[in-house]
Design a protein around this motif. Structure first.
Motif, PDB file in Angstrom:
ATOM      1  N   UNK A  66       0.833  -1.209   0.000  1.00  0.00           N
ATOM      2  CA  UNK A  66       0.000   0.000   0.000  1.00  0.00           C
ATOM      3  C   UNK A  66       0.861   1.250   0.000  1.00  0.00           C
ATOM      4  N   UNK A  67       1.955   1.226   0.765  1.00  0.00           N
ATOM      5  CA  UNK A  67       2.862   2.376   0.797  1.00  0.00           C
ATOM      6  C   UNK A  67       3.510   2.620  -0.557  1.00  0.00           C
ATOM      7  N   UNK A  68       3.714   1.561  -1.314  1.00  0.00           N
ATOM      8  CA  UNK A  68       4.360   1.685  -2.615  1.00  0.00           C
ATOM      9  C   UNK A  68       3.393   2.078  -3.729  1.00  0.00           C
ATOM     10  N   UNK A  69       2.114   2.288  -3.381  1.00  0.00           N
ATOM     11  CA  UNK A  69       1.199   2.838  -4.363  1.00  0.00           C
ATOM     12  C   UNK A  69       0.117   1.928  -4.888  1.00  0.00           C
ATOM     13  N   UNK A  70       0.009   0.716  -4.328  1.00  0.00           N
ATOM     14  CA  UNK A  70      -1.061  -0.176  -4.764  1.00  0.00           C
ATOM     15  C   UNK A  70      -2.367   0.258  -4.094  1.00  0.00           C
ATOM     16  N   UNK A  71      -3.303   0.731  -4.881  1.00  0.00           N
ATOM     17  CA  UNK A  71      -4.539   1.243  -4.308  1.00  0.00           C
ATOM     18  C   UNK A  71      -5.702   1.090  -5.264  1.00  0.00           C
ATOM     19  N   UNK A  72      -6.827   1.706  -4.929  1.00  0.00           N
ATOM     20  CA  UNK A  72      -8.015   1.595  -5.779  1.00  0.00           C
ATOM     21  C   UNK A  72      -7.825   2.327  -7.104  1.00  0.00           C
ATOM     22  N   UNK A  73      -8.631   1.981  -8.079  1.00  0.00           N
ATOM     23  CA  UNK A  73      -8.571   2.638  -9.387  1.00  0.00           C
ATOM     24  C   UNK A  73      -8.933   4.112  -9.253  1.00  0.00           C
ATOM     25  N   UNK A  74      -8.388   4.911 -10.147  1.00  0.00           N
ATOM     26  CA  UNK A  74      -8.650   6.343 -10.100  1.00  0.00           C
ATOM     27  C   UNK A  74     -10.139   6.665 -10.211  1.00  0.00           C
ATOM     28  N   UNK A 113      -3.585  -1.459   5.423  1.00  0.00           N
ATOM     29  CA  UNK A 113      -3.427  -1.453   3.965  1.00  0.00           C
ATOM     30  C   UNK A 113      -4.537  -0.686   3.234  1.00  0.00           C
ATOM     31  N   UNK A 114      -5.783  -0.993   3.556  1.00  0.00           N
ATOM     32  CA  UNK A 114      -6.892  -0.289   2.902  1.00  0.00           C
ATOM     33  C   UNK A 114      -6.931   1.177   3.299  1.00  0.00           C
ATOM     34  N   UNK A 115      -6.600   1.480   4.534  1.00  0.00           N
ATOM     35  CA  UNK A 115      -6.640   2.867   4.993  1.00  0.00           C
ATOM     36  C   UNK A 115      -5.583   3.709   4.275  1.00  0.00           C
ATOM     37  N   UNK A 116      -4.391   3.155   4.081  1.00  0.00           N
ATOM     38  CA  UNK A 116      -3.355   3.872   3.336  1.00  0.00           C
ATOM     39  C   UNK A 116      -3.813   4.142   1.910  1.00  0.00           C
ATOM     40  N   UNK A 117      -4.316   3.081   1.249  1.00  0.00           N
ATOM     41  CA  UNK A 117      -4.733   3.216  -0.145  1.00  0.00           C
ATOM     42  C   UNK A 117      -5.875   4.219  -0.287  1.00  0.00           C
ATOM     43  N   UNK A 118      -6.848   4.132   0.592  1.00  0.00           N
ATOM     44  CA  UNK A 118      -8.013   5.034   0.494  1.00  0.00           C
ATOM     45  C   UNK A 118      -7.616   6.481   0.800  1.00  0.00           C
ATOM     46  N   UNK A 122      -5.535  12.473  -3.909  1.00  0.00           N
ATOM     47  CA  UNK A 122      -5.481  12.739  -5.347  1.00  0.00           C
ATOM     48  C   UNK A 122      -6.825  13.211  -5.882  1.00  0.00           C
ATOM     49  N   UNK A 123      -7.893  12.601  -5.395  1.00  0.00           N
ATOM     50  CA  UNK A 123      -9.222  12.884  -5.953  1.00  0.00           C
ATOM     51  C   UNK A 123      -9.729  14.278  -5.602  1.00  0.00           C
TER      52      UNK A 123
END
Length: 398
Positions: free
Chosen positions: A86-94, A130-135, A141-142
Motif C-alpha cells: 500500500x505504501x508503494x502505491x497499490x490502491x483503488x482505481x482512479x 493497507x486499505x486505509x493507506x490506499x483510500x 489525489x481525488x
C-alpha cells in the motif's frame, strides 16, 4: 528451534533442557561448575570439550556454534507485506469513489486508538492499515481541485503517517519509517496546519533517534520547538503541549549521547514547566504531560546505569493517567531493566510476566526485553531460570 544469534552457552543450556547439569557434566568428563560457567557464557569451551558436549546432547557440534554474534536481538522485518504494498502505491482505481474527510477521520482515529490501547496492536492494525493507506492516498489525489476538502484529507493523511512511522519502526523497517515521517511532514505542510507541522517534526525526531542519529533528532526537535514557541497564544494549550513533546525528543537525544546532566537539566528546565501548565493530555498522540515527563526521568537514570535512583523515581510514578499502553509498556520494561542491572531476578521475572500480560506482541519485538530474558536464563537459579526459559520460548528468543 534455536535462534541463530544465540551464544554457545545459551545453545548448550537449550539443548540440555530436561537433563541435570551435573549428569551431563559427569558424562562429558568436566566439572559441574565448569559446565555452569560455559552455559552462562563466562567461559568458552575448547573444541574437544564442545564436541563431547554435542555428542552427549545428541546434536551436531555445529548446532552449538552461533552463526554470528548477537548485536541485534530484534526479530527480522515483521512488517505486514500488504502494508508495504500500500505504501508503494497499490490502491483503488482512479475512477473509484473517494472516501470523504469525515470517513477518513473516523478510520484514522480508530486506528490510533487501537495502536495506543490494544495489547495485540500489531495484529489488529495489519488488517486495517493497507486499505486505509490506499483510500487516504486516493482521496488526496481525488480532491485536488477542492482546496477545502483536500486540506481536511491532508490532515488525515498526516495523522495516518504519524501512526505508520511508529508501526514501521517497531516492525523492523526504520527505512520505511523514515519515509512515512517524510510523507507526514509534506502532508502537514500542504495542509498548512501549524499543530500538525510541529507533530510531523516530533515524529521525524523519533525516527532519527531510532536510526541512531541523535544529533539530527536534537536539531530537528529544538528548531521545531523554537518555531512553535513563537506561535503560541495565551490560550493555545495544544501548541504548548507540542512544544513540550519536542523538548522531550531533545532530552532523549542528549541521553543517547550519554550527556546525562544535559538531559536532566533540559527535562527540568524546559519540559517539566510546560507539563505543569498543560496538564495531562494526548495532543497529536504524544501523551505529553507531567506523567510522561516523570517517565523520562526514570529513562535517563536507567540509561545512565543509576538503577537505584531510577527505581526510586519509578515508585513515585502513577501510570493510571497514561493514555498510551505503549508508554506504560516502556515504563515497565525500564523498571525490569533496572532490576536486571541489580540482579534481582525475582523482580525481573515478575515484571517480564507483567509485560507479557500487558502487551505480548510488543514484548516479543523489544530488543531490551530480549536481552533481559536471556540474562535471566543465563544467571538465574533453577526455578527462575525455568520460568525465564519458558518465557523466552514464547517470545521466540529460544
Amino acid at each position: 528451534m534455536v535462534a541463530s544469534d544465540l551464544p554457545i552457552g545459551d545453545r548448550i543450556r537449550r539443548y540440555r533442557r530436561g537433563r541435570k547439569q551435573e549428569v551431563v557434566a559427569g558424562l562429558v568428563g568436566i566439572s559441574t561448575d565448569y559446565l555452569s560457567q560455559i552455559e552462562r557464557n563466562l567461559k568458552v569451551p575448547t573444541l574437544p570439550v564442545l564436541h563431547a558436549i554435542a555428542r552427549e546432547l545428541g546434536v551436531p557440534t555445529a548446532a552449538l556454534l552461533a552463526d554470528a554474534p548477537p548485536p541485534a536481538p530484534l526479530p527480522a522485518d515483521s512488517t505486514e507485506p500488504a502494508i508495504v504494498q500500500a505504501l508503494m502505491g497499490f490502491g483503488p482505481a482512479r475512477s473509484a469513489t473517494p472516501a470523504t474527510p469525515l470517513q477518513l477521520r473516523e478510520r484514522v482515529e480508530h486506528a490510533w486508538r487501537t495502536w495506543q490501547t490494544s495489547p495485540n496492536r500489531f495484529t489488529d492494525l495489519a488488517t486495517v492499515l493497507p486499505d486505509l493507506i490506499a483510500d487516504t492516498e486516493h482521496a488526496v489525489r481525488a480532491h485536488r481541485s477542492e482546496p477545502a476538502l483536500q486540506r481536511d484529507v491532508l490532515r488525515c493523511a498526516a495523522d495516518l503517517y504519524f501512526l505508520l512511522r511508529s508501526y514501521l519502526r517497531r516492525t523492523g523497517r526504520v527505512d520505511l519509517s523514515l519515509m512515512a515521517a517524510d510523507r507526514a511532514v509534506r502532508a502537514a505542510e500542504d495542509a498548512d496546519d501549524p499543530l500538525r507541522i510541529a507533530a510531523a517534526q516530533w515524529n521525524l525526531g523519533h525516527v532519527l533517534l531510532a536510526a541512531g542519529e541523535a544529533d539530527g533528532a536534537e536539531q530537528v526537535a529544538l528548531c521545531a520547538a523554537e518555531d512553535v514557541h513563537r506561535h503560541i497564544g495565551d490560550d493555545d494549550g495544544q501548541l504548548a503541549a507540542m512544544e513540550g513533546a519536542l523538548q522531550l525528543v531533545a532530552v532523549v537525544a542528549a541521553a543517547r549521547r550519554r550527556q546525562w546532566w544535559a538531559a536532566r537539566d533540559r527535562l527540568q528546565e524546559t519540559a517539566a514547566p510546560t507539563a505543569r501548565v498543560t496538564g495531562e493530555g494526548n495532543v497529536m498522540w504524544t501523551a505529553f504531560g507531567p506523567t510522561n515527563v516523570e517517565l523520562h526521568n526514570v529513562s535517563i537514570e536507567m540509561e545512565a546505569g543509576e538503577a537505584s535512583e531510577a527505581l526510586r523515581r519509578a515508585d513515585a510514578v502513577d501510570t493510571s493517567e497514561l493514555p498510551s499502553l505503549e508508554r506504560m509498556f516502556t515504563f515497565t520494561l525500564e523498571v525490569a531493566k533496572c532490576y536486571d542491572l541489580r540482579r534481582e531476578d525475582a523482580a525481573v521475572l515478575l515484571h517480564l510476566l507483567e509485560l507479557e500480560r500487558l502487551a505480548p506482541e510488543d514484548l516479543a519485538r523489544a530488543p531490551m526485553a530480549r536481552d533481559i530474558v536471556l540474562n535471566l536464563v543465563r544467571r538465574a537459579r533453577a526455578m527462575h531460570a525455568r520460568q525465564a526459559e519458558a518465557l523466552a520460548g514464547r517470545m521466540g528468543v529460544l
